[in-house]
Design a protein around this motif. Structure first.
Motif, PDB file in Angstrom:
ATOM      1  N   ALA A 263      25.669 -18.867 -26.951  1.00 15.40           N
ATOM      2  CA  ALA A 263      25.684 -19.381 -26.201  1.00 15.40           C
ATOM      3  C   ALA A 263      24.541 -19.087 -25.815  1.00 15.40           C
ATOM      4  O   ALA A 263      24.385 -20.274 -24.294  1.00 15.40           O
ATOM      5  CB  ALA A 263      26.065 -17.584 -24.431  1.00 15.40           C
TER       6      ALA A 263
ATOM      7  N   THR B  11      33.250 -15.406 -27.107  1.00 16.16           N
ATOM      8  CA  THR B  11      34.079 -14.156 -27.218  1.00 16.16           C
ATOM      9  C   THR B  11      35.915 -14.271 -27.654  1.00 16.16           C
ATOM     10  O   THR B  11      36.209 -13.801 -28.911  1.00 16.16           O
ATOM     11  CB  THR B  11      33.602 -12.900 -26.701  1.00 16.16           C
ATOM     12  OG1 THR B  11      32.007 -12.909 -26.636  1.00 16.16           O
ATOM     13  CG2 THR B  11      33.824 -11.805 -27.066  1.00 16.16           C
ATOM     14  N   ASN B  12      36.112 -14.963 -26.476  1.00 15.95           N
ATOM     15  CA  ASN B  12      37.082 -15.258 -26.609  1.00 15.95           C
ATOM     16  C   ASN B  12      38.429 -16.190 -28.003  1.00 15.95           C
ATOM     17  O   ASN B  12      39.490 -15.921 -27.895  1.00 15.95           O
ATOM     18  CB  ASN B  12      37.753 -15.630 -25.573  1.00 15.95           C
ATOM     19  CG  ASN B  12      37.699 -15.044 -24.261  1.00 15.95           C
ATOM     20  OD1 ASN B  12      38.270 -13.713 -24.448  1.00 15.95           O
ATOM     21  ND2 ASN B  12      37.734 -15.084 -23.010  1.00 15.95           N
TER      22      ASN B  12
ATOM     23  N   ASP C 104      31.679 -10.015 -32.365  1.00 18.68           N
ATOM     24  CA  ASP C 104      31.080 -10.445 -30.980  1.00 18.68           C
ATOM     25  C   ASP C 104      29.422 -10.577 -30.871  1.00 18.68           C
ATOM     26  O   ASP C 104      29.176 -11.172 -29.251  1.00 18.68           O
ATOM     27  CB  ASP C 104      31.636  -8.931 -29.774  1.00 18.68           C
ATOM     28  CG  ASP C 104      33.237  -8.705 -29.829  1.00 18.68           C
ATOM     29  OD1 ASP C 104      33.387 -10.050 -30.467  1.00 18.68           O
ATOM     30  OD2 ASP C 104      33.999  -7.863 -29.048  1.00 18.68           O
ATOM     31  N   ALA C 105      28.618  -9.176 -31.709  1.00 19.36           N
ATOM     32  CA  ALA C 105      27.818  -8.830 -31.629  1.00 19.36           C
ATOM     33  C   ALA C 105      26.931 -10.890 -31.604  1.00 19.36           C
ATOM     34  O   ALA C 105      25.241 -10.894 -30.803  1.00 19.36           O
ATOM     35  CB  ALA C 105      26.783  -8.605 -32.307  1.00 19.36           C
ATOM     36  N   TYR C 106      27.633 -11.952 -31.882  1.00 16.87           N
ATOM     37  CA  TYR C 106      26.342 -13.095 -32.060  1.00 16.87           C
ATOM     38  C   TYR C 106      26.745 -13.644 -30.949  1.00 16.87           C
ATOM     39  O   TYR C 106      26.808 -15.792 -30.587  1.00 16.87           O
ATOM     40  CB  TYR C 106      27.215 -13.380 -32.963  1.00 16.87           C
ATOM     41  CG  TYR C 106      26.469 -13.368 -34.461  1.00 16.87           C
ATOM     42  CD1 TYR C 106      25.274 -13.069 -34.457  1.00 16.87           C
ATOM     43  CD2 TYR C 106      27.351 -12.128 -34.849  1.00 16.87           C
ATOM     44  CE1 TYR C 106      24.388 -12.378 -36.035  1.00 16.87           C
ATOM     45  CE2 TYR C 106      26.485 -11.831 -36.688  1.00 16.87           C
ATOM     46  CZ  TYR C 106      25.892 -11.913 -36.778  1.00 16.87           C
ATOM     47  OH  TYR C 106      25.218 -10.984 -37.913  1.00 16.87           O
TER      48      TYR C 106
ATOM     49  N   TRP D 207      19.505 -11.113 -27.001  1.00 19.83           N
ATOM     50  CA  TRP D 207      20.069 -12.161 -28.249  1.00 19.83           C
ATOM     51  C   TRP D 207      21.706 -11.602 -29.163  1.00 19.83           C
ATOM     52  O   TRP D 207      22.149 -12.284 -29.125  1.00 19.83           O
ATOM     53  CB  TRP D 207      19.221 -12.727 -28.729  1.00 19.83           C
ATOM     54  CG  TRP D 207      17.856 -13.241 -28.401  1.00 19.83           C
ATOM     55  CD1 TRP D 207      16.675 -13.044 -27.619  1.00 19.83           C
ATOM     56  CD2 TRP D 207      17.772 -14.569 -28.556  1.00 19.83           C
ATOM     57  NE1 TRP D 207      15.822 -14.015 -27.974  1.00 19.83           N
ATOM     58  CE2 TRP D 207      16.618 -15.044 -28.396  1.00 19.83           C
ATOM     59  CE3 TRP D 207      18.641 -14.982 -29.580  1.00 19.83           C
ATOM     60  CZ2 TRP D 207      15.663 -16.391 -28.380  1.00 19.83           C
ATOM     61  CZ3 TRP D 207      18.404 -16.714 -29.722  1.00 19.83           C
ATOM     62  CH2 TRP D 207      16.442 -17.290 -28.553  1.00 19.83           C
TER      63      TRP D 207
ATOM     64  N   ASN E  45      26.417 -13.805 -27.820  1.00 18.36           N
ATOM     65  CA  ASN E  45      25.439 -14.599 -26.962  1.00 18.36           C
ATOM     66  C   ASN E  45      23.888 -16.072 -27.681  1.00 18.36           C
ATOM     67  O   ASN E  45      23.495 -16.224 -27.233  1.00 18.36           O
ATOM     68  CB  ASN E  45      24.791 -13.147 -26.289  1.00 18.36           C
ATOM     69  CG  ASN E  45      25.011 -12.147 -25.529  1.00 18.36           C
ATOM     70  OD1 ASN E  45      26.320 -12.620 -25.231  1.00 18.36           O
ATOM     71  ND2 ASN E  45      24.704 -11.338 -24.906  1.00 18.36           N
ATOM     72  N   LEU E  46      23.811 -14.954 -28.649  1.00 15.89           N
ATOM     73  CA  LEU E  46      23.303 -16.164 -29.311  1.00 15.89           C
ATOM     74  C   LEU E  46      23.325 -17.563 -29.088  1.00 15.89           C
ATOM     75  O   LEU E  46      23.131 -18.701 -29.236  1.00 15.89           O
ATOM     76  CB  LEU E  46      23.056 -15.820 -31.451  1.00 15.89           C
ATOM     77  CG  LEU E  46      21.821 -16.581 -31.961  1.00 15.89           C
ATOM     78  CD1 LEU E  46      20.513 -16.500 -31.316  1.00 15.89           C
ATOM     79  CD2 LEU E  46      22.207 -16.307 -33.597  1.00 15.89           C
TER      80      LEU E  46
ATOM     81  N   ALA F 201      29.482 -17.475 -22.899  1.00 16.26           N
ATOM     82  CA  ALA F 201      29.308 -16.243 -24.261  1.00 16.26           C
ATOM     83  C   ALA F 201      30.725 -15.651 -23.701  1.00 16.26           C
ATOM     84  O   ALA F 201      31.059 -14.725 -25.377  1.00 16.26           O
ATOM     85  CB  ALA F 201      28.271 -15.171 -23.714  1.00 16.26           C
ATOM     86  N   MET F 202      31.169 -15.520 -23.105  1.00 18.69           N
ATOM     87  CA  MET F 202      32.410 -14.752 -23.278  1.00 18.69           C
ATOM     88  C   MET F 202      33.536 -15.333 -23.654  1.00 18.69           C
ATOM     89  O   MET F 202      34.678 -15.371 -24.267  1.00 18.69           O
ATOM     90  CB  MET F 202      32.774 -14.481 -21.378  1.00 18.69           C
ATOM     91  CG  MET F 202      34.373 -13.641 -21.377  1.00 18.69           C
ATOM     92  SD  MET F 202      35.278 -13.267 -19.221  1.00 18.69           S
ATOM     93  CE  MET F 202      36.239 -15.132 -19.105  1.00 18.69           C
TER      94      MET F 202
ATOM     95  N   ARG G  45      24.956  -8.953 -28.905  1.00 23.25           N
ATOM     96  CA  ARG G  45      25.737  -8.397 -27.460  1.00 23.25           C
ATOM     97  C   ARG G  45      25.641  -7.170 -27.878  1.00 23.25           C
ATOM     98  O   ARG G  45      26.166  -6.507 -29.568  1.00 23.25           O
ATOM     99  CB  ARG G  45      26.534  -9.378 -27.562  1.00 23.25           C
ATOM    100  CG  ARG G  45      27.674  -9.004 -25.902  1.00 23.25           C
ATOM    101  CD  ARG G  45      29.124  -9.260 -26.409  1.00 23.25           C
ATOM    102  NE  ARG G  45      29.919  -8.658 -25.306  1.00 23.25           N
ATOM    103  CZ  ARG G  45      31.265  -9.420 -25.302  1.00 23.25           C
ATOM    104  NH1 ARG G  45      32.028  -9.805 -26.031  1.00 23.25           N
ATOM    105  NH2 ARG G  45      31.928  -8.459 -24.564  1.00 23.25           N
TER     106      ARG G  45
ATOM    107  N   ARG H 115      37.680 -14.846 -31.708  1.00 22.94           N
ATOM    108  CA  ARG H 115      37.248 -14.442 -31.836  1.00 22.94           C
ATOM    109  C   ARG H 115      37.429 -15.296 -33.472  1.00 22.94           C
ATOM    110  O   ARG H 115      37.957 -14.508 -33.812  1.00 22.94           O
ATOM    111  CB  ARG H 115      39.457 -13.499 -31.882  1.00 22.94           C
ATOM    112  CG  ARG H 115      38.789 -12.884 -30.172  1.00 22.94           C
ATOM    113  CD  ARG H 115      40.177 -12.348 -30.210  1.00 22.94           C
ATOM    114  NE  ARG H 115      40.741 -11.983 -29.293  1.00 22.94           N
ATOM    115  CZ  ARG H 115      40.503 -10.493 -28.808  1.00 22.94           C
ATOM    116  NH1 ARG H 115      39.377 -10.568 -29.384  1.00 22.94           N
ATOM    117  NH2 ARG H 115      40.570 -10.532 -27.516  1.00 22.94           N
TER     118      ARG H 115
ATOM    119  N   HIS I  10      32.204  -8.813 -19.358  1.00 21.65           N
ATOM    120  CA  HIS I  10      30.965  -9.556 -18.752  1.00 21.65           C
ATOM    121  C   HIS I  10      30.555  -9.203 -17.282  1.00 21.65           C
ATOM    122  O   HIS I  10      29.220  -9.018 -17.790  1.00 21.65           O
ATOM    123  CB  HIS I  10      31.839 -11.225 -19.369  1.00 21.65           C
ATOM    124  CG  HIS I  10      31.715 -11.551 -20.358  1.00 21.65           C
ATOM    125  ND1 HIS I  10      30.629 -11.788 -21.374  1.00 21.65           N
ATOM    126  CD2 HIS I  10      32.674 -11.667 -21.404  1.00 21.65           C
ATOM    127  CE1 HIS I  10      31.656 -12.084 -22.624  1.00 21.65           C
ATOM    128  NE2 HIS I  10      32.483 -11.787 -22.593  1.00 21.65           N
TER     129      HIS I  10
END
Lengths: 159, 193
Positions: A54, A40-41, A47-49, B32, A51-52, A36-37, B34, A43, B154
């Motif tokens: 990952a 995000t990196n 950001d919200a997506y 789900w 986790n989905l 997830a990180m 973040r 870009r 994180h």
């Protein structure tokens, strides 16, 4: 080359790509937060997506790798893997080359040492070619109509 | 072609379901979506803005009896995002545990002497370092390289959501600020492993 030899090469190609994807997926499934990180990196996504992506993407990699190993589902696996590879190439090109971000490619989960850049694009392009060969060299594929084959194979036959 | 398409859709649906199922049964499941950040600081910064005042031990007089005069406690950091001064105060007081979320090569170049190293690239592999010595109610400040670095967010997220640490704060300006004010922090910084 005989059909049998072509089949062996096809299986070896499938085994190679599937092995890479299996390894990559298991690392990410084991530690999704790290992936997830990495997402995000880049870009690219909000950001919200992250986790989905990952949670789901590593399982797509795993399923596609298994499908690639089975001749009956190899084309489906190859399509999914090719789609992901094209997406990875696009993401790395945009984030690392166009935007100049110094980030980990996130290719193999917690192995954060691989920087996104030309090297990862090269690896993905190589895997794309090998995936294509794994389908193109399958005996069943070479006997079918071009329309029925993997798209790149159809294009090459048309040319 | 239809057969391949059907296989692709089946493949993706099954894989997505497996991903969702695994995430839901995993002891450290991820949300789900973040959480959005607030003013450049992670939402996990819950009680961070109300730091506890560290009680000062009464000084013992020369005769061995406890003196009545108690040294005043150092001022508590002010509310708001952590500043270099707040961090320095916590270091002086020992009122928070510091977690360095950067990678090994950055850690070796310099880190807070009292910090626990949990690189964001291997959170779970190194989580024992903090779990075995820091109770869940202790204040934790997580930092990384500063600027746009994601690592501290994180690690902070994992500490709060997966390991139930209640008071986790991200020092957003991170090592970039420490490095620029090294004269302030020099006595709290160590190099190497």
């Amino acid at each position: 080359m005989t059909k049998q030899q072509l089949a062996i090469v096809s299986h070896v190609c499938a085994l190679g790509v599937a092995g890479v994807f299996l390894y990559a997926s298991l690392e990410k499934i084991w530690e999704p937060r790290q992936f997830a990180m990495d997402v995000t990196n880049f870009r690219i996504l909000p950001d919200a997506y992250a986790n989905l992506v990952a949670i789901i993407l590593p399982w797509w990699e795993l399923a596609a790798a298994i499908a690639l190993l089975i001749p009956a589902t190899r084309r489906a696996g190859a399509w999914v893997i090719s789609g992901m590879l094209v997406m990875f190439i696009g993401a790395v090109a945009y984030a690392a080359l166009y935007k100049g971000l110094h980030i980990s490619c996130g290719c193999f989960g917690k192995d954060g040492s691989t920087a996104a850049g030309w090297k990862t694009i090269g690896l993905d392009a190589f895997l794309l070619v090998v995936t294509f060969l794994s389908v193109r060299l399958m005996p069943e594929a070479s006997e079918r109509q071009p329309v029925e084959t993997f798209p790149a194979a159809a294009a090459s036959q048309g040319a | 072609m239809n057969k391949v398409m059907t296989q692709i859709i089946t493949l993706l649906v099954i894989a997505s379901a497996l991903g969702a199922a695994t995430n839901s049964i995993r002891p450290t499941s991820m949300p789900w979506m973040r959480a959005e950040r607030i003013n450049g600081s992670e939402a996990v910064t819950n009680t961070a803005t109300t730091p506890k005042v560290v009680p000062v031990e009464p000084k013992r007089a020369g005769s061995g009896s406890v003196a009545n005069a108690v040294e005043p406690a150092p001022a508590a950091p002010a509310a708001g995002p952590l500043t270099a001064e707040d961090v320095l105060l916590h270091l002086k007081n020992g009122s928070a545990r510091f977690v360095d979320a950067r990678e090994q090569h950055e850690w070796v170049e310099g880190h807070f002497r009292s910090a626990i190293h949990i690189p964001a690239s291997a959170i779970y592999a190194n989580i024992d370092r903090i779990v075995r010595e820091v109770p869940p109610n202790e204040k934790i400040i997580v930092y990384c390289g500063g600027g746009d670095c994601e690592a501290s967010h994180h690690v902070a997220d994992a500490l709060k959501n997966d390991f139930k640490y209640q008071d986790v704060t991200v020092y957003v300006k991170g090592w970039q600020e420490v490095d620029s004010k090294m004269s302030m922090f020099a006595s709290y910084v160590a190099k190497g492993d």
